[in-house]
Design a protein around this motif. Structure first.
Motif, PDB file in Angstrom:
ATOM      1  N   TRP A  41       1.088  -1.175  -0.078  1.00 38.70           N
ATOM      2  CA  TRP A  41      -0.494   0.063   0.230  1.00 38.70           C
ATOM      3  C   TRP A  41       0.611   1.155   0.063  1.00 38.70           C
ATOM      4  CZ3 TRP A  41      -0.505   4.036   2.859  1.00 38.70           C
ATOM      5  CH2 TRP A  41      -1.386   5.461   3.513  1.00 38.70           C
ATOM      6  N   PHE A  44       2.555   1.782  -3.761  1.00 39.47           N
ATOM      7  CA  PHE A  44       1.034   2.104  -4.570  1.00 39.47           C
ATOM      8  C   PHE A  44       0.942   3.286  -5.500  1.00 39.47           C
ATOM      9  CE2 PHE A  44      -1.403  -2.284  -3.515  1.00 39.47           C
ATOM     10  CZ  PHE A  44      -0.829  -2.846  -4.389  1.00 39.47           C
ATOM     11  N   THR A  45       1.170   3.325  -6.649  1.00 39.87           N
ATOM     12  CA  THR A  45       1.785   4.535  -7.368  1.00 39.87           C
ATOM     13  C   THR A  45      -0.050   5.374  -7.664  1.00 39.87           C
ATOM     14  OG1 THR A  45       1.249   3.653  -9.380  1.00 39.87           O
ATOM     15  CG2 THR A  45       3.797   4.681  -8.188  1.00 39.87           C
ATOM     16  N   GLY A  46      -0.851   4.639  -8.173  1.00 40.32           N
ATOM     17  CA  GLY A  46      -2.728   5.010  -8.240  1.00 40.32           C
ATOM     18  C   GLY A  46      -2.016   4.214  -9.427  1.00 40.32           C
ATOM     19  N   ASP A  47      -1.046   3.678 -10.499  1.00 39.73           N
ATOM     20  CA  ASP A  47      -1.051   3.282 -11.143  1.00 39.73           C
ATOM     21  C   ASP A  47      -1.168   1.482 -11.620  1.00 39.73           C
ATOM     22  OD1 ASP A  47      -1.645   6.160 -12.717  1.00 39.73           O
ATOM     23  OD2 ASP A  47       0.992   5.886 -11.844  1.00 39.73           O
ATOM     24  N   LEU A  48      -1.579   1.473 -12.655  1.00 40.42           N
ATOM     25  CA  LEU A  48      -1.279  -0.246 -13.012  1.00 40.42           C
ATOM     26  C   LEU A  48      -0.428  -0.457 -14.180  1.00 40.42           C
ATOM     27  CD1 LEU A  48      -6.190  -0.839 -13.567  1.00 40.42           C
ATOM     28  CD2 LEU A  48      -3.976  -0.652 -11.500  1.00 40.42           C
ATOM     29  N   ARG A  53      -2.472  -5.099 -13.138  1.00 38.81           N
ATOM     30  CA  ARG A  53      -1.650  -5.282 -11.388  1.00 38.81           C
ATOM     31  C   ARG A  53      -1.252  -3.979 -10.999  1.00 38.81           C
ATOM     32  NH1 ARG A  53       2.051  -9.351  -8.057  1.00 38.81           N
ATOM     33  NH2 ARG A  53       0.907 -10.626  -7.768  1.00 38.81           N
ATOM     34  N   GLU A  54      -1.006  -2.964  -9.684  1.00 35.34           N
ATOM     35  CA  GLU A  54      -1.279  -1.874  -9.225  1.00 35.34           C
ATOM     36  C   GLU A  54       0.361  -1.650  -9.015  1.00 35.34           C
ATOM     37  OE1 GLU A  54      -3.744  -2.925  -5.722  1.00 35.34           O
ATOM     38  OE2 GLU A  54      -4.563  -0.415  -6.228  1.00 35.34           O
ATOM     39  N   TYR A  56       3.903  -0.196  -7.824  1.00 31.67           N
ATOM     40  CA  TYR A  56       4.726  -0.682  -6.942  1.00 31.67           C
ATOM     41  C   TYR A  56       6.035   0.256  -6.878  1.00 31.67           C
ATOM     42  CZ  TYR A  56       7.467  -2.322  -2.512  1.00 31.67           C
ATOM     43  OH  TYR A  56       8.006  -1.989  -1.533  1.00 31.67           O
ATOM     44  N   LYS A  87      -4.928   4.128 -14.983  1.00 28.49           N
ATOM     45  CA  LYS A  87      -6.373   3.193 -14.572  1.00 28.49           C
ATOM     46  C   LYS A  87      -7.094   4.258 -15.309  1.00 28.49           C
ATOM     47  CE  LYS A  87      -5.845   1.167  -9.793  1.00 28.49           C
ATOM     48  NZ  LYS A  87      -5.933   1.644  -8.867  1.00 28.49           N
TER      49      LYS A  87
END
Length: 90
Positions: A41, A44-48, A53-54, A56, A87
């Motif tokens: 958490w 996590f950058t808020g991107d995929l 997959r999120e 990291y 996203k």
């Protein structure tokens, strides 16, 4: 509570981007799944990544683990994310 080192963060990054589960990474590093979930958490950058997959970022997680790290995340004073896929709102 387990303390995650920068070396562990690099291992997390390698395993996460290779498709390992949170459980598998936690076992490999000898930490609880709760610690692993919290660590991911923080990074996590808020991107995929392509595939959903999120993203990291170990540097982001390291900064977030420092003094007042959560405040830096909330106010946006962190490293800019590396975007591989944005996203999309549904």
């Amino acid at each position: 509570m387990s303390r995650i080192t920068d070396e562990m963060r690099e291992k997390i990054y390698e395993m996460w981007t290779s498709g390992y589960s949170k459980h598998a990474i936690a076992e490999e590093l000898g930490v609880t799944e709760t610690t692993m979930r919290t660590e991911l958490w923080k990074g996590f950058t808020g991107d995929l990544y392509v595939g959903g997959r999120e993203v990291y970022d170990p540097k982001r997680a390291s900064l977030a683990s420092g003094k007042s790290g959560r405040a830096r995340i909330r106010t946006g004073h962190m490293l800019p994310p590396t975007v591989l896929e944005k996203k999309h709102d549904k």
